[in-house]
Design a protein around this motif. Structure first.
Motif, mmCIF file in Angstrom:
data_model
loop_
_atom_site.group_PDB
_atom_site.id
_atom_site.type_symbol
_atom_site.label_atom_id
_atom_site.label_comp_id
_atom_site.label_asym_id
_atom_site.label_seq_id
_atom_site.Cartn_x
_atom_site.Cartn_y
_atom_site.Cartn_z
ATOM 1 N N ASN A 1 0.796 -1.274 -0.084
ATOM 2 C CA ASN A 1 -0.123 -0.063 -0.039
ATOM 3 C C ASN A 1 0.804 1.318 -0.023
ATOM 4 O OD1 ASN A 1 -2.028 -1.994 0.580
ATOM 5 N ND2 ASN A 1 -3.248 -0.046 1.030
ATOM 6 N N ASN B 1 -6.398 -3.215 -4.974
ATOM 7 C CA ASN B 1 -5.719 -4.142 -3.977
ATOM 8 C C ASN B 1 -6.276 -5.375 -3.921
ATOM 9 O OD1 ASN B 1 -4.003 -4.447 -1.890
ATOM 10 N ND2 ASN B 1 -4.987 -3.021 -0.245
ATOM 11 N N ARG C 1 4.009 -4.686 9.115
ATOM 12 C CA ARG C 1 2.676 -4.471 9.957
ATOM 13 C C ARG C 1 2.672 -4.975 11.178
ATOM 14 N NH1 ARG C 1 -0.854 -5.916 6.740
ATOM 15 N NH2 ARG C 1 -1.266 -4.005 5.675
HETATM 16 MG MG MG Z 1 -2.451 -3.824 1.942
#
Ligand code: MG
Ligand code: ADP
Length: 329
Positions: free
Chosen positions: A58, A122, A241
């Motif tokens: 992203n 996505n 993440r």
């Molecule tokens: Mg993503």
């Protein structure tokens, strides 16, 4: 004097301020990826970002958009996973009044809203074959039809697609169209898993410590060498993440200035549902941890999180409040 806390990542992401400067990495693998992404930004050709969840697809998509010729125009993201086919098509193409049950007024889709800008598809591996065919026309001929409308509309978008699925095996099974694949595959950029570029871990940890210390109003200044080697040795199935979550939680819970090995081990066990050492938890803890995990995985996109959890957005907000879950920085 207003509170001058730095912007959280989700605030930056939503405000469209992501630039290549914010994408950290010193490993050869990541430097290669960043350099390919910078070349892609100079072009208008479609891009395919391939990498596990949490590797940075992203932010790369947004950095490419912001560094390119379309930066003054919108960056729109559509999450292709998990949505009902009709809703997905209506989100993309828009619909006319009466096109399907519940379509009570005309609506423009993202292809219109992203006009002149970038459309980020996505989880592109989840797009149904019939929609893939329609998107080929968008990429190739800049044409599409609103649901319920016969006349064609034109749009001028640059496509960036992201996927954590193996498109080659989906193609072999006939679930992903070859012609769609070849069109997206103009710039294919592999985003390496964090465990394959362990040199990046200390750099990321350092930056995350500063970010979360400021946001949590803490004075955590470093990580002990033993704690750092635990972080480097770990295999990070959730990639950057998960690392963000681990550092955030550790910073939020320690009392000392230094993060020690035991602090890291404790948070890692919590962040990894597969760990055999996790003690049995109460239902409330399980619910809190699971909802937190889904929110982290969706970058706090509550609409998407509610879809995954199969509850309403209102229901999700109620639980977030009741379980005292707070948005990470
Ligand atoms: Mg993503
Ligand atoms: N190289 C990097 N430098 C700094 N932050 C990163 C990097 N890669 C990922 N992140 C952060 O990790 C989180 C997950 O990244 P994201 O782009 O959403 O991954 P993906 O789309 O591949 O699942 C985001 O908060 C992002 O800011």
């Amino acid at each position: 004097m207003p509170d001058q806390k730095p912007l959280s990542f989700s605030e930056i992401y939503r405000s469209g301020l992501v630039s290549f400067d914010m994408i950290l990495g010193v490993s050869k693998a990541m430097l290669d990826t960043i350099s390919q992404a910078k070349s892609a930004a100079l072009s208008d050709a479609p891009v395919l970002l391939v990498g596990e969840t949490g590797t940075g697809k992203n932010i790369l998509a947004q950095a490419i958009h912001n560094a390119g010729g379309r930066s003054k125009r919108p960056f729109c993201e559509v999450n292709c996973g998990g949505l009902h086919e009709m809703l997905q098509e209506s989100e993309l193409f828009g619909h006319t009044r009466g096109a399907f049950t519940g379509a009570d007024k005309d609506r423009d889709g993202l292809l219109m809203l992203a006009q002149g800008g970038t459309l980020f598809l996505n989880e592109v591996g989840d797009i149904p074959a019939s929609t893939q065919k329609k998107l080929i026309d968008v990429i190739e001929y800049k044409k599409f039809r609103k649901l319920g409308q016969d006349i064609e509309s034109t749009t001028n978008i640059r496509a960036i697609a992201g996927t954590n699925r193996d498109l080659d095996s989906l193609r072999a099974k006939g679930e992903f169209r070859d012609d769609f694949y070849y069109r997206l595959n103009c710039f294919r950029i592999e985003v390496p898993a964090l465990r394959k570029r362990k040199d990046d871990i200390p750099v990321l940890v350092d930056s995350l410590l500063r970010e979360f210390s400021a946001r949590e109003s803490k004075n955590v200044s470093g990580v002990s060498p033993k704690a750092m080697s635990v972080l480097v040795d770990y295999d990070w199935p959730g990639n950057v993440r998960q690392l963000r979550f681990v550092i955030w939680r550790t910073v939020a819970t320690v009392d000392s200035e230094m993060i020690e090995e035991e602090h890291v081990v404790e948070t890692l066990e919590l962040s990894d549902a597969k760990s055999p050492n996790t003690p049995l938890a109460s239902l409330e803890e399980v619910e809190r941890n699971y909802i937190t995990k889904v929110l982290c995985l969706t970058n706090w996109n509550k609409t998407r999180a509610a879809e995954i959890l199969r509850i309403s957005r209102v229901g999700l907000n109620r639980r977030i409040h009741a379980l005292r879950i707070s948005e990470p920085a």
